[in-house]
Design an enzyme around this catalytic site. Structure first.
Site: not given
Length: 375
Positions: A35, A130, A253, A305
């Site tokens: 999955k 669930r 940062y 990033m």
């Protein structure tokens, strides 16, 4: 030239990890769970290393169709089952086994005009809360399923919530055995943790997931030491710059890391846009491990990033172009995930589409062909 970052999918590791599962559950058949695009490894890539499984477990119809298009003729299990009545046409067309976990699904099967019987795994909610029928309602659900002409084989199924923890499986196993007492049919209970550590729950089918990819069900790398499991994904890059800092210089940062003495840092072409965890720490005594030139060191400053920064004190000779391992061979993904306050599952699944993926073929010892971008 592209950025130096890439993920390597180790086909031989997938083959090995399936063999480890078989050694632990020698009398059970194996649903290899693929999955979430094979936990970020790519269904097409993982298939080559896992094709000796007895069946594949996945989440949705698109994944099942992809697997059939690869040539797989064996069983495929839809772990959440189907969602709409129209899905049943594809279930039948592609010869899928479907989980059934609620009365609504039974009613859809009852009303469907199927050409032949569909195999199902009837799910009991033994404590995960669930999906699944309550234990007290399970026998009635089984009787309902058995009366539906469109249903063929019925396998009893549940999912453990604490197989990787101190509570264990006793309470759920007792609920399962009471709910299924006297009912014919095979059983499928064990996830990765139960496959490794609870042999009495192996039964007819086991459903390993994360251990096939070489990570720990507990999120602690030490817990799978000695099992023979191997990482199936390595995320690696290179140093693209080196900076010499003086005391008081800050990094990244927010200036979260401050040099206390002269030091050298390396800048690595990898950031959160590549799937590296933005919240991985690199300051105030909390550091995320990284390998530079095969030597363990630490990340310093915040993840940005496209880049991270690493301390080169342990590798003073490292230069631009030096290899960097973010996780994988030599650095368990669970260690990186633990430092970042998450689990290896998440890091695997978060590999970004912009990261090129190279595949080491399942039958080869050397890195092989490139199959494009991570899907």
């Amino acid at each position: 030239m592209p950025r130096p970052i890439q993920a390597v999918i180790h086909g031989p590791a997938l083959v090995n990890n399936l063999q480890v599962v078989r050694r632990h559950a020698a009398d059970s058949r194996v649903w290899a769970v693929i999955k979430a695009n094979a936990y970020g490894h790519g269904i097409e890539r993982a298939y080559e290393g896992l094709r000796q499984a007895d069946g594949f477990g996945l989440l949705d119809l698109d994944e099942a169709v992809r697997l059939r298009q690869l040539g797989w003729q064996g069983p495929i299990l839809l772990l959440e089952g189907f969602f709409k009545p129209e899905d049943l046409a594809l279930v039948e067309q592609y010869r899928l086994t479907t989980t059934v976990h609620c009365e609504e699904q039974l009613r859809m099967l009852e009303l469907a005009r199927l050409k032949g019987p569909v195999s199902i795994q009837l799910k009991i909610n033994t404590g995960m809360s669930r999906l699944g029928f309550a234990p007290a309602a399970y026998r009635a659900a089984w009787e309902h399923a058995r009366a539906i002409s469109g249903i063929g084989t019925i396998v009893h199924m549940t999912h453990f919530s604490d197989a990787d923890g101190p509570r264990g499986i006793d309470h759920q196993l007792a609920a399962f055995e009471q709910a299924t007492q006297g009912l014919p049919g095979e059983a499928s209970l064990s996830n990765s943790a139960a496959t490794l550590w609870h042999p009495r729950a192996h039964r007819d089918w086991v459903r390993p997931g994360v251990i096939l990819y070489g990570a720990s069900p507990t999120g602690v790398a030490a817990d799978i030491e000695g099992t023979g499991l191997m990482p199936a994904m390595t995320l690696k890059s290179e140093l693209i710059a080196v900076q010499d800092l003086q005391p008081g210089a800050t990094v990244g940062y927010g200036s979260r890391f401050e040099a206390e003495q002269p030091m050298r840092i390396g800048i690595v072409a990898c950031g959160y846009a590549d799937g590296y965890p933005r919240h991985a720490p690199g300051w105030d005594g909390n550091y995320t491990p990284v390998l530079v030139d095969g030597v363990r060191t630490r990340m310093v400053g915040r993840v940005s990033m496209d880049m991270i920064t690493v301390d080169l004190a342990e590798v003073p000779g490292a230069r631009v172009g030096a290899p960097v391992t973010l996780w994988g061979q030599g650095l368990p993904i669970d260690e990186v995930a633990h430092a970042a306050g998450t689990v290896g599952y998440e890091l695997m699944c978060a590999l970004a589409p912009r990261v090129p993926v190279t595949v080491e073929p399942a039958g080869a010892a050397d890195a092989g062909e490139t199959l494009g971008k991570a899907a």
